[in-house]
Motif scaffolding. Structure first.
Motif, PDB file in Angstrom:
ATOM      1  N   PHE A 188       8.386 -10.104   3.947  1.00 56.10           N
ATOM      2  CA  PHE A 188       8.967 -11.358   3.498  1.00 56.10           C
ATOM      3  C   PHE A 188       8.035 -11.944   2.448  1.00 56.10           C
ATOM      4  CE2 PHE A 188       6.340 -12.147   7.204  1.00 56.10           C
ATOM      5  CZ  PHE A 188       5.539 -13.207   6.815  1.00 56.10           C
ATOM      6  N   GLY A 189       8.490 -12.988   1.788  1.00 53.20           N
ATOM      7  CA  GLY A 189       7.646 -13.605   0.764  1.00 53.20           C
ATOM      8  C   GLY A 189       7.325 -12.618  -0.348  1.00 53.20           C
ATOM      9  N   TYR A 190       6.043 -12.515  -0.679  1.00 50.63           N
ATOM     10  CA  TYR A 190       5.581 -11.645  -1.763  1.00 50.63           C
ATOM     11  C   TYR A 190       5.255 -10.225  -1.281  1.00 50.63           C
ATOM     12  CZ  TYR A 190       4.950 -15.877  -4.630  1.00 50.63           C
ATOM     13  OH  TYR A 190       5.149 -17.043  -5.339  1.00 50.63           O
ATOM     14  N   ASP A 191       5.573  -9.904  -0.033  1.00 52.12           N
ATOM     15  CA  ASP A 191       5.243  -8.588   0.506  1.00 52.12           C
ATOM     16  C   ASP A 191       5.742  -7.425  -0.349  1.00 52.12           C
ATOM     17  OD1 ASP A 191       3.934  -9.792   2.575  1.00 52.12           O
ATOM     18  OD2 ASP A 191       5.359  -9.201   4.138  1.00 52.12           O
ATOM     19  N   PRO A 192       6.945  -7.505  -0.954  1.00 49.50           N
ATOM     20  CA  PRO A 192       7.456  -6.350  -1.707  1.00 49.50           C
ATOM     21  C   PRO A 192       6.670  -6.011  -2.976  1.00 49.50           C
ATOM     22  CG  PRO A 192       9.269  -7.755  -1.009  1.00 49.50           C
ATOM     23  CD  PRO A 192       8.007  -8.540  -0.779  1.00 49.50           C
ATOM     24  N   VAL A 193       5.778  -6.898  -3.444  1.00 48.86           N
ATOM     25  CA  VAL A 193       5.010  -6.601  -4.656  1.00 48.86           C
ATOM     26  C   VAL A 193       3.524  -6.453  -4.360  1.00 48.86           C
ATOM     27  CG1 VAL A 193       6.625  -7.665  -6.282  1.00 48.86           C
ATOM     28  CG2 VAL A 193       4.861  -9.083  -5.201  1.00 48.86           C
TER      29      VAL A 193
END
Length: 208
Positions: free
Chosen positions: A165-170
């Motif tokens: 969630f949040g900025y986890d994907p980058v």
């Protein structure tokens, strides 16, 4: 170092997911967690300029209102080339403005803002970044203690993964080639900034 001498702890959050995560971490130590939301406690304004200040604001407010010890956390992502931004304003960057649609948080938009700013700095820009987490315990009499955790990594575009969630994907943690959002939740929790902070809390509070 003051020790917790209670089996019940208020978690200063109205987020059910965060309560579940923190509750699971504290369960082995015989701590029953109650959320500020379930107790009907108001959410204080987070007016601090650091993670420590905001965590303490939330912990003290919950401890005073509930008249029992309270735990709060404040966390976010900082990017080296952006002078540590978004930092304590991590969630604010995801808030939609009046011209960006319905009120609420759009994390893809927030990630895009960071990427756009990095691209403006050129193709050789330093993409190092880190997640920070501060855990604060406060008592109704005003005592408090804080624990700080951190995990370093690299900002990668485009976003990858669906488990975070949040900025986890980058965010690709140091020593890995996958993002936080591509890691199994148990693996992410083992190496995360919150895990680092909790390890320090456990050492102080639950180790003889």
């Amino acid at each position: 170092m003051r020790k917790l001498d209670t089996s019940r702890l208020v978690i200063a959050t109205h987020n059910a997911g965060k309560l579940k995560e923190i509750g699971a971490l504290l369960a082995p130590y015989g701590i029953t967690c109650l959320s500020a939301g379930a107790l009907g406690l108001p959410e204080p304004a987070e007016t601090g300029t650091t993670f420590v200040e905001n965590a303490l604001i939330k912990a003290h407010a919950a401890a005073r209102a509930a008249q029992m010890p309270a735990l709060a956390d404040d966390s976010g992502m900082s990017v080296a080339a952006l002078g540590g931004r978004p930092g304590v304003y991590t969630a604010d960057w995801a808030e939609r403005q009046w011209f960006e649609g319905e009120p609420g948080r759009d994390w893809y938009m927030a990630m895009g803002k960071v990427e756009g700013m990095l691209c403006q700095l050129g193709p050789e820009v330093d993409r190092s970044c880190w997640f920070s987490c501060v855990l604060a315990i406060a008592w109704p009499d005003g005592d408090s203690v804080t624990y700080e955790g951190r995990v370093d990594g690299t900002y990668r575009w485009p976003p990858r993964g669906t488990m975070g969630f949040g900025y986890d994907p980058v965010f690709v943690p140091k020593g890995r080639d996958v993002t936080f959002a591509e890691l199994a939740p148990e693996e992410k929790h083992r190496i995360s900034h919150r895990a680092d902070a909790f390890a320090k809390l456990v050492k102080d509070q639950f180790t003889a």
